[in-house]
Each structure stands twice: as structure tokens, then as C-alpha cells.
Scaffold this motif. Structure first.
Motif, PDB file in Angstrom:
ATOM      1  N   HIS A   1      40.614  45.278  34.382  1.00 57.05           N
ATOM      2  CA  HIS A   1      39.585  44.246  34.229  1.00 57.05           C
ATOM      3  C   HIS A   1      39.663  43.211  35.345  1.00 57.05           C
ATOM      4  N   LEU A   2      40.855  43.005  35.884  1.00 55.61           N
ATOM      5  CA  LEU A   2      41.000  42.083  37.011  1.00 55.61           C
ATOM      6  C   LEU A   2      40.619  42.758  38.326  1.00 55.61           C
ATOM      7  N   LEU A   3      40.973  44.011  38.463  1.00 58.20           N
ATOM      8  CA  LEU A   3      40.679  44.715  39.708  1.00 58.20           C
ATOM      9  C   LEU A   3      39.178  44.932  39.891  1.00 58.20           C
ATOM     10  N   GLN A   4      38.431  44.917  38.798  1.00 55.20           N
ATOM     11  CA  GLN A   4      36.977  45.038  38.905  1.00 55.20           C
ATOM     12  C   GLN A   4      36.353  43.815  39.579  1.00 55.20           C
ATOM     13  N   LEU A   5      37.120  42.738  39.660  1.00 51.59           N
ATOM     14  CA  LEU A   5      36.605  41.494  40.245  1.00 51.59           C
ATOM     15  C   LEU A   5      36.807  41.420  41.755  1.00 51.59           C
ATOM     16  N   ARG A   6      37.385  42.457  42.346  1.00 54.37           N
ATOM     17  CA  ARG A   6      37.698  42.388  43.777  1.00 54.37           C
ATOM     18  C   ARG A   6      36.467  42.152  44.645  1.00 54.37           C
TER      19      ARG A   6
ATOM     20  N   PRO B   1      40.495  36.686  48.535  1.00 49.49           N
ATOM     21  CA  PRO B   1      41.271  37.636  47.725  1.00 49.49           C
ATOM     22  C   PRO B   1      42.603  37.072  47.249  1.00 49.49           C
ATOM     23  N   THR B   2      43.121  36.072  47.955  1.00 50.01           N
ATOM     24  CA  THR B   2      44.409  35.509  47.536  1.00 50.01           C
ATOM     25  C   THR B   2      44.317  34.868  46.153  1.00 50.01           C
ATOM     26  N   LEU B   3      43.123  34.414  45.774  1.00 47.49           N
ATOM     27  CA  LEU B   3      42.955  33.854  44.432  1.00 47.49           C
ATOM     28  C   LEU B   3      43.178  34.930  43.374  1.00 47.49           C
ATOM     29  N   LEU B   4      42.664  36.118  43.641  1.00 46.45           N
ATOM     30  CA  LEU B   4      42.866  37.226  42.706  1.00 46.45           C
ATOM     31  C   LEU B   4      44.335  37.633  42.672  1.00 46.45           C
ATOM     32  N   TYR B   5      44.980  37.607  43.828  1.00 47.65           N
ATOM     33  CA  TYR B   5      46.403  37.946  43.871  1.00 47.65           C
ATOM     34  C   TYR B   5      47.205  36.996  42.979  1.00 47.65           C
ATOM     35  N   GLU B   6      46.827  35.720  42.994  1.00 43.17           N
ATOM     36  CA  GLU B   6      47.525  34.736  42.167  1.00 43.17           C
ATOM     37  C   GLU B   6      47.297  34.999  40.681  1.00 43.17           C
ATOM     38  N   VAL B   7      46.077  35.389  40.327  1.00 41.05           N
ATOM     39  CA  VAL B   7      45.777  35.691  38.922  1.00 41.05           C
ATOM     40  C   VAL B   7      46.595  36.894  38.452  1.00 41.05           C
TER      41      VAL B   7
END
Length: 342
Positions: free
Chosen positions: A287-292, A301-307
Motif C-alpha cells: 500500500h505504501l509502494l503504490q504511492l511511489r 522519494p525520500t519522504l516515502l523512504y521515511e514513511v
């Protein structure tokens, strides 16, 4: 255990290594006796093969020192050196954890299922980092014994700080390379080429073990996971091609204590310690990887890495809570939160 475990025929331990091992073991036995503790390998009827099957003996009669056979023989390719190292050092580490201490594995079936994942699917295991012997000792002790004897292919890739394990000209660098360890430069950021190498291992279906806290912590807290682990996860294009396995462990911080003033990788071990490891289910991050490709992550993308990093941090923290619940007061109170990146 002393004297019972032998290297395969034709190999010998370096005398300095033997003397150092005997010195540490004697000290640990005296300390255990003073506290009325009987170590597992001192109990009547203990057999090393009860925790580690004997190794197959190599062909040939030529006598080589252990160090020479692993590092110095040009006939041996990298894969062979890694298989020899994991097939010999791994069992010794396993005997240390299981024979000289008390290992308790909780929900180990999650690890076994991940090790049996489909071909081409990478495995990223993450946990807290509490001692210098978290890897290879603990990992050698929790995997099925057969994995150590099959060679290096199925065993994990470790990740170690360049300033610790990969100093040019050091013997430790040779050991690290032969033990399937990859370097990472602490403080060099998430775009360093060393992370690219780790990502490539995951993409080709290998197992990588990673310490997201970035350094050893012995205060009982779960410190913030660094976003580099988020980049590792997000860089595998297809979510089904990567399993992320969290686990939490406690006890090795007492076996191998580290102080702020420590200058040595190893210290005198406190044997006879109860070590607990609890595994969780692989974490579903689809569900998080779908937000890439979605704002703002497509541009930052670093924001997603932090999540992702924070999500895995919470998974390990939940395992700590569950282990404390199962063991009652045996581990004491759960430490207060408040860890940092420092």
C-alpha cells in the motif's frame, strides 16, 4: 564444548586464536561458577552435534592453516572462500550462542517460510542492533543448521560500516568479504553507491540482513530507523519480489556488553545468558509502494523512504512489546521511548 569441536581434517586453528579463545572461555567459566551457573556445554551428556551437525571433511591431505585456506590460496574463488568461511565460522558461532548460552526462538516459523520463498524473491530482514555479535553469531544460531552446510548461496548478505569492517589492509576486511558482508559508509547519505550494491542483491533474489538503527544501542530502546532501509524496499520494482522480515532480540547485549569507551570489537563474554528472539510475519508494504508515483513522493522519494522506515520501526517495536507480554516480568519493564539518531 572445549576440545570437542574440531575443524575438518587438514585444517588447524591459528595458535593465537586458540589461546585467546581459551583465555576468554576460562574467564567466563570462572564467572559462571562464582554465580552458581552451569553452562549448557558443562552439563553431563552434552554433545556439540546436538546444536550443530558435524562438518563434512574436505578431500585432500594437504595441511593448510585456516586463515591461509580461506584468504590466501589464489585457487579459491570468492564464492568458495565464502562457502568455506560460512561453513566453518558459522557452526562455531552457532555453538557459541546455543551451547554456551540459552537461546529461545519465538515464532521461528516466520523465518523458515521466508527462507523457503519463491526463487527470484529477495529477502530483507531487519532488527534492533544491540551487540557486535548480532551478526554473524545470532543469525548463524537461528537459521536451520543445514543452511550453513550448503555453502554461501542461501545465507544472508550482512551490511557493515566501512569504517569498522572494511579498513584497507586490515584482516577484518578480508574476513568481512569472505563472510558475505557488504560495506556501507555511515553519513554518506541514501544515494551512495554502496546502497546500490545492496539493492542489486535484493533484486536478484538474495537475502540481505540490515540494521536500520545504524549503530549498536544497549539502552533497551528502539531508536529511529534511518531512511536508507526505506530506499532498499522502494527500489525493488515489484512488491511481490521482496519479503521484509522483522524480528526483535534481547540478551546479546549482556553476552557482549559495549561501553562508550570501548576500543575493541569483542569483549569478555558473559556466558550462560538467556537470549530471546521473536520473529514477525513479513510486512506487507504494497500500500505504501503504490504511492511511489503519487505526489509528493514522485518528486520527493525520500519522504516515502521515511514513511517505510518508520513503519518497519513500529513493527520491531510491536515485537518487543509482544515478547515482554509473553515473558511476563522476566525481561523487566519495557524501556521508555525517546531514542534518537545520535
Amino acid at each position: 564444548m572445549r576440545g570437542d569441536y574440531q575443524l575438518p581434517t587438514g585444517w588447524r586453528w591459528d595458535s593465537e586464536c586458540v589461546n585467546r579463545f581459551e583465555e576468554l572461555l576460562s574467564w567466563a567459566e570462572e564467572r559462571a561458577a562464582a554465580n552458581g551457573i552451569t553452562l549448557p556445554y558443562q552439563q553431563p551428556g552434552f554433545k556439540p552435534e546436538s546444536v550443530m551437525p558435524p562438518l563434512a571433511e574436505p578431500e585432500g591431505e594437504e595441511e593448510l592453516s585456516f586463515v591461509d585456506s580461506v584468504f590466501c590460496d589464489p585457487r579459491l574463488r570468492t564464492e568458495t572462500r565464502q562457502s568455506v568461511t560460512i561453513g566453518t565460522v558459522g557452526p562455531v558461532c552457532r555453538l557459541f550462542v546455543r551451547g554456551a548460552n540459552h537461546l529461545h526462538v519465538h515464532d521461528g516459523h516466520h523465518l523458515e517460510r521466508s527462507l523457503a520463498r519463491p526463487a527470484g524473491t529477495g529477502l530483507l530482514s531487519v532488527c534492533n542492533h544491540i551487540a557486535t555479535i548480532d551478526d554473524p553469531h545470532l543469525l548463524a544460531a537461528v537459521v536451520p543448521a543445514r543452511l550453513l552446510l550448503r555453502g554461501a548461496a542461501e545465507m544472508r548478505w550482512a551490511v557493515c560500516g566501512h569504517d569498522v569492517c572494511f579498513r584497507e589492509g586490515s584482516m577484518l576486511k578480508k574476513w568481512a568479504e569472505a563472510s558475505k558482508a557488504l560495506p556501507i559508509v555511515r553519513g554518506a547519505g541514501i544515494w551512495q553507491k554502496e546502497l546500490d550494491t545492496i539493492i542489486a542483491k535484493l533484486q536478484q533474489g538474495d537475502w540481505v540482513h540490515y540494521f536500520p538503527e545504524g549503530k549498536i544501542r544497549q539502552d533497551g530502546r528502539i531508536h529511529p530507523f534511518r531512511r536508507g532501509v526505506g530506499r532498499l524496499v522502494a527500489s525493488v520494482e515489484e512488491p511481490q519480489r521482496l519479503q521484509v522480515l522483522p524480528f526483535y532480540h534481547v540478551g546479546l547485549d549482556r553476552v557482549q556488553p559495549t561501553t562508550p569507551g570501548s576500543t575493541s570489537i569483542l569483549s569478555r563474554p558473559q556466558l550462560g545468558t538467556h537470549i530471546h528472539v521473536i520473529f514477525g510475519e513479513p510486512v506487507d508494504l504494497s500500500h505504501l509502494l503504490q504511492l511511489r508515483g503519487e505526489p509528493p513522493f514522485d518528486q520527493q522519494p525520500t519522504l516515502l523512504y521515511e514513511v517505510i522506515a518508520h513503519t518497519l520501526e513500529e513493527e520491531v517495536r510491536a515485537l518487543r512489546t509482544e515478547l515482554h507480554r509473553r515473558l511476563g516480568g522476566e525481561l523487566g519493564a519495557v524501556p521508555p521511548e525517546g531514542g534518537d539518531f545520535g
